[in-house]
Design a protein around this motif. Structure first.
Motif, short mmCIF file in Angstrom:
data_model
loop_
_atom_site.label_atom_id
_atom_site.label_comp_id
_atom_site.label_asym_id
_atom_site.label_seq_id
_atom_site.Cartn_x
_atom_site.Cartn_y
_atom_site.Cartn_z
N GLY A 13 0.44 -1.91 -0.05
CA GLY A 13 0.00 0.27 0.11
C GLY A 13 0.85 0.63 0.00
O GLY A 13 0.13 2.11 -0.14
N GLY A 14 1.99 1.14 -0.09
CA GLY A 14 3.25 2.41 0.16
C GLY A 14 2.75 2.96 1.70
O GLY A 14 3.14 2.94 2.76
N GLY A 15 1.86 4.11 1.56
CA GLY A 15 2.06 4.71 2.40
C GLY A 15 2.77 5.86 2.78
O GLY A 15 3.47 6.30 2.23
N ASP A 18 6.59 4.79 3.52
CA ASP A 18 7.58 4.14 2.51
C ASP A 18 7.52 5.55 1.41
O ASP A 18 8.58 5.97 0.51
CB ASP A 18 6.20 3.76 1.30
N ALA A 19 5.91 6.83 1.40
CA ALA A 19 6.83 8.20 0.46
C ALA A 19 7.93 9.01 0.81
O ALA A 19 8.84 9.03 0.19
CB ALA A 19 5.43 8.68 0.63
N LEU A 20 8.28 9.08 2.39
CA LEU A 20 9.17 9.50 3.25
C LEU A 20 10.40 8.82 2.51
O LEU A 20 11.14 9.81 2.10
CB LEU A 20 9.74 9.81 3.83
N LEU A 21 10.22 7.52 2.51
CA LEU A 21 11.79 6.13 2.38
C LEU A 21 11.69 6.82 0.89
O LEU A 21 13.76 7.29 0.56
CB LEU A 21 11.14 5.57 2.44
N ILE A 96 14.76 5.78 -10.18
CA ILE A 96 14.35 5.36 -8.76
C ILE A 96 13.10 5.43 -8.33
O ILE A 96 12.57 4.68 -8.46
CB ILE A 96 15.21 6.37 -7.71
N PRO A 97 12.25 6.71 -8.23
CA PRO A 97 10.53 6.56 -8.43
C PRO A 97 10.55 5.70 -9.13
O PRO A 97 8.73 5.08 -8.72
CB PRO A 97 10.30 7.72 -8.45
N THR A 98 10.79 5.45 -10.23
CA THR A 98 9.91 4.82 -11.47
C THR A 98 10.03 3.54 -11.23
O THR A 98 9.12 2.60 -11.73
CB THR A 98 10.61 4.84 -12.58
N LEU A 99 11.13 2.70 -11.01
CA LEU A 99 11.66 0.81 -10.16
C LEU A 99 10.58 0.53 -9.53
O LEU A 99 10.01 -0.08 -9.57
CB LEU A 99 13.32 1.06 -10.22
N TYR A 100 10.39 1.96 -8.16
CA TYR A 100 9.52 1.92 -6.91
C TYR A 100 8.04 1.77 -7.93
O TYR A 100 7.73 0.67 -6.86
CB TYR A 100 9.54 2.82 -6.20
N LEU A 101 7.64 2.34 -8.41
CA LEU A 101 6.40 2.56 -8.57
C LEU A 101 5.95 0.95 -9.24
O LEU A 101 4.90 0.58 -9.16
CB LEU A 101 5.62 3.50 -9.53
N VAL A 102 6.02 0.77 -9.97
CA VAL A 102 6.23 -0.36 -11.02
C VAL A 102 6.21 -1.51 -10.41
O VAL A 102 5.69 -2.73 -10.38
CB VAL A 102 7.55 -0.66 -12.59
N ARG A 110 7.46 -3.12 -0.69
CA ARG A 110 9.07 -3.50 0.99
C ARG A 110 9.75 -3.86 -0.87
O ARG A 110 11.35 -3.41 -0.17
CB ARG A 110 8.49 -3.87 1.37
N ALA A 111 9.49 -4.65 -1.18
CA ALA A 111 10.68 -5.40 -2.42
C ALA A 111 10.85 -4.38 -3.43
O ALA A 111 12.03 -3.76 -3.53
CB ALA A 111 9.24 -6.26 -3.24
N ALA A 112 10.02 -3.56 -3.49
CA ALA A 112 9.79 -2.11 -4.63
C ALA A 112 10.75 -1.22 -3.44
O ALA A 112 12.47 -0.57 -4.53
CB ALA A 112 9.11 -1.26 -4.85
N LEU A 113 11.07 -1.15 -2.65
CA LEU A 113 11.78 -0.05 -1.69
C LEU A 113 13.31 -0.32 -1.72
O LEU A 113 14.29 0.15 -2.16
CB LEU A 113 11.68 0.44 -0.61
N PHE A 114 13.43 -1.81 -1.10
CA PHE A 114 15.16 -2.76 -1.08
C PHE A 114 14.89 -2.56 -2.92
O PHE A 114 16.62 -2.59 -2.81
CB PHE A 114 15.01 -4.27 -1.37
N GLY A 115 14.51 -3.17 -4.21
CA GLY A 115 15.09 -2.64 -5.14
C GLY A 115 15.98 -1.41 -5.89
O GLY A 115 16.97 -1.03 -6.48
N ALA A 116 14.84 -0.57 -5.48
CA ALA A 116 15.10 1.91 -5.51
C ALA A 116 16.73 2.20 -4.95
O ALA A 116 17.23 2.22 -5.27
CB ALA A 116 13.68 2.52 -4.96
N LEU A 117 16.72 0.92 -3.96
CA LEU A 117 18.12 1.24 -2.90
C LEU A 117 18.69 1.15 -3.58
O LEU A 117 20.25 1.46 -2.89
CB LEU A 117 17.49 0.73 -1.55
N LEU A 118 18.66 -0.29 -4.02
CA LEU A 118 19.83 -0.96 -5.14
C LEU A 118 20.79 0.00 -5.54
O LEU A 118 21.80 0.54 -5.91
CB LEU A 118 19.47 -2.36 -4.65
N LEU A 119 18.87 0.43 -7.06
CA LEU A 119 19.50 1.23 -7.71
C LEU A 119 20.40 2.68 -7.75
O LEU A 119 21.33 2.94 -7.83
CB LEU A 119 18.17 1.16 -8.29
N THR A 120 19.67 2.89 -6.28
CA THR A 120 19.94 4.28 -5.98
C THR A 120 21.99 4.46 -5.64
O THR A 120 22.72 5.51 -6.30
CB THR A 120 19.64 5.14 -4.20
N VAL A 121 22.58 3.61 -5.31
CA VAL A 121 23.22 3.23 -4.89
C VAL A 121 24.41 2.26 -6.05
O VAL A 121 25.76 2.39 -5.76
CB VAL A 121 24.55 2.34 -3.21
#
Length: 528
Positions: A13-15, A18-21, A96-102, A110-121
């Motif tokens: 659901g995000g929330g 997740d938006a802050l992250l 970064i937000p694109t990978l998260y949203l997709v 949560r998996a999308a956040l992990f993926g976005a984190l790995l892409l960020t760095v």
């Protein structure tokens, strides 16, 4: 639609948290991608982006970023190292937000956040973002269009399907390699839908009929457009004189393909790729159609590129469209770790430790990138050389277009393993003239290069004097150092005269004489 790494309704659901992250990740991504963005000199194909963004060509098969540069950047900023990298950096941040949203739609928040984190760095993605080419745009669009088509088919969502078609078209005109994902997508469709009873049931639906019609039109357009394009591209590369990017791979078939694949894995880091493979395995138990799609879309481009490398030199850049799959799948793996009830407390310690392992593996390369930009300092070499070069001197360079750009009026010639050419150049000089050679550093006799390159290095060491080395120390195994050699008649042990060229062939050893004969173009791959 069934979620991948999370059960329906969980972590999807995000929330506000997740938006802050994700906002925090965007801020970090922007800082990493814009840090020292304009300080690095142009390198390799960046010089062609400068040329083609100024003079648009209607027959260019990848015009999108050139057009954007020409109409969005050039009216406001003169083209230089910063302005040409501005859009790649912006697209790198938007990924970064694109990978998260997709990813949130496919595998959970949560998996999308992990993926976005790995892409960020990711050091590789940051390099793409600071490289004046179209690869971050290709990555961005490739992280959207096949998954939008997938959602459109699975959920019978016409808006998602149209989004996939539009972004797919943009991806293809960003770079033709983007179309390779459609090969994997076609394999997935064949496995999923080519069943008689399933086809009959689906064909009764009007939107399915229209969707199939559109896909057929797209397939025909791809074949009509890209088969001739591929043939022309191969022919063009056959005509290109060998010599640029001298540190290419050896031309041994089989070994070369393994080295291309290992170079791609190394650029992403081995732990990231390994954990992504495990993440795909997890998906097979929770969302088999999605796992099948990701597997097909990764294997098909890799197999196509490796097969093509038997015919012509290939770069790992062409595997960029498949890279979003790695980050999504690795995110699934970390999400699965976070779900397990570990005896060790706190529960987040294990996934945090594994994430730290992935990040630490790429840290030396990432830190090193901010020391030298992960490129050779041709600008520094040109500045040093401009103070010492005399009228009539000849300059040979591994990247002649880049060197010519920074020499300010003088033209650099392409450095190729043509020993008679180099010997003639030295013979034709008049004192106190010199031949200058600007080339990447490699240890003498390195097995990473082919015999012609080894003979070239031997000729340089025997006939020239090392005058300067331009580069800084890195923390990883790469060495982005340029060596500048001066070759004069006195240093080469020759005396220029009118008849000096006549006995040249007699003085050359058999290896050099063999190099002078026409040979079949090598199939070595230039790996960035």
């Amino acid at each position: 639609m069934t979620r991948g790494a999370s059960a329906p309704g969980e972590h999807t659901g995000g929330g506000s948290r997740d938006a802050l992250l994700i906002v925090g990740l965007i801020a970090v991504a922007a800082a990493l991608r814009f840090l020292r963005l304009g300080e690095w000199n142009f390198d390799s194909d960046e010089i062609f982006m400068l040329r083609d963004s100024i003079n648009l060509q209607g027959n260019n098969p990848r015009p999108l970023l050139y057009v954007l540069n020409h109409y969005l950047v050039l009216p406001f900023l003169p083209f230089d190292e910063f302005s040409l990298r501005l859009l790649p950096a912006i697209f790198g941040v938007l990924a970064i937000p694109t990978l998260y949203l997709v990813g949130r739609r496919l595998v959970g928040s949560r998996a999308a956040l992990f993926g976005a984190l790995l892409l960020t760095v990711s050091g590789l993605h940051i390099y793409y973002s600071q490289f004046a080419r179209y690869w971050t745009l290709v990555f961005l669009l490739s992280a959207i269009y096949p998954y939008a088509l997938y959602i459109g088919l699975r959920e019978r969502n016409p808006r998602a399907f149209v989004l996939g078609l539009v972004t797919g078209g943009l991806a293809v005109i960003s770079h033709p390699a983007s179309v390779l994902l459609m090969g994997g997508f076609a394999i997935w469709m064949a496995i999923t839908y080519l069943k008689p009873d399933h086809m009959v049931r689906l064909w009764r639906q009007k939107n399915v009929q229209w969707g199939v019609l559109l896909l057929v039109i797209v397939a025909v357009g791809v074949v009509w457009r890209f088969i001739p394009l591929l043939r022309g591209w191969i022919s063009q590369r056959d005509r290109i004189p060998r010599g640029e990017f001298l540190l290419h791979l050896p031309g041994i078939e089989g070994v070369k393909e393994l080295l291309i694949l290992s170079a791609y894995v190394e650029s992403l880091t081995l732990p990231l790729v390994l954990f992504a493979a495990i993440g795909i395995a997890f998906l097979w138990h929770r969302d088999r159609p999605l796992a099948m799609l990701l597997t097909s879309m990764f294997i098909f481009p890799v197999a196509f590129i490796l097969l093509l490398s038997f015919r012509t030199p290939i770069s790992t850049f062409y595997l960029v469209p498949a890279s979003p799959i790695i980050f999504l799948a690795a995110g699934v793996f970390l999400d699965r770790l976070a779900e397990v009830e570990w005896e060790l407390r706190p529960r987040w310690l294990i996934p945090a430790a594994v994430t730290a392992v992935i990040l630490a593996t790429g840290a030396p390369t990432l830190i090193s990138q901010y020391r030298d930009g992960r490129r050779y300092d041709f600008r520094g070499a040109a500045e040093w050389l401009s103070e010492r070069r005399k009228p009539g001197d000849i300059v040979f360079s591994d990247q002649p277009q880049v060197m010519t750009h920074y020499l300010g009026g003088a033209e650099a010639q392409r450095l190729v393993p043509d020993l008679p050419l180099l010997t003639r150049s030295v013979h034709q000089l008049s004192e106190p003239g010199s031949v200058w050679i600007v080339a990447p550093y490699t240890a003498k006799g390195s097995h990473r290069t082919n015999p012609k390159i080894i003979s070239l290095k031997s000729w340089i060491y025997d006939n020239c004097r090392l005058r300067n080395a331009v580069g800084v120390a890195r923390l990883d195994f790469r060495v982005n150092e340029l060596q500048i050699f001066e070759c004069s008649p006195a240093q080469a042990g020759v005396r220029p005269s009118a008849g000096a060229l006549a006995p040249l062939s007699r003085d050359l050893n058999p290896l050099v004489a063999g190099l002078a004969r026409p040979t079949r173009p090598p199939l070595a791959a230039a790996v960035a």
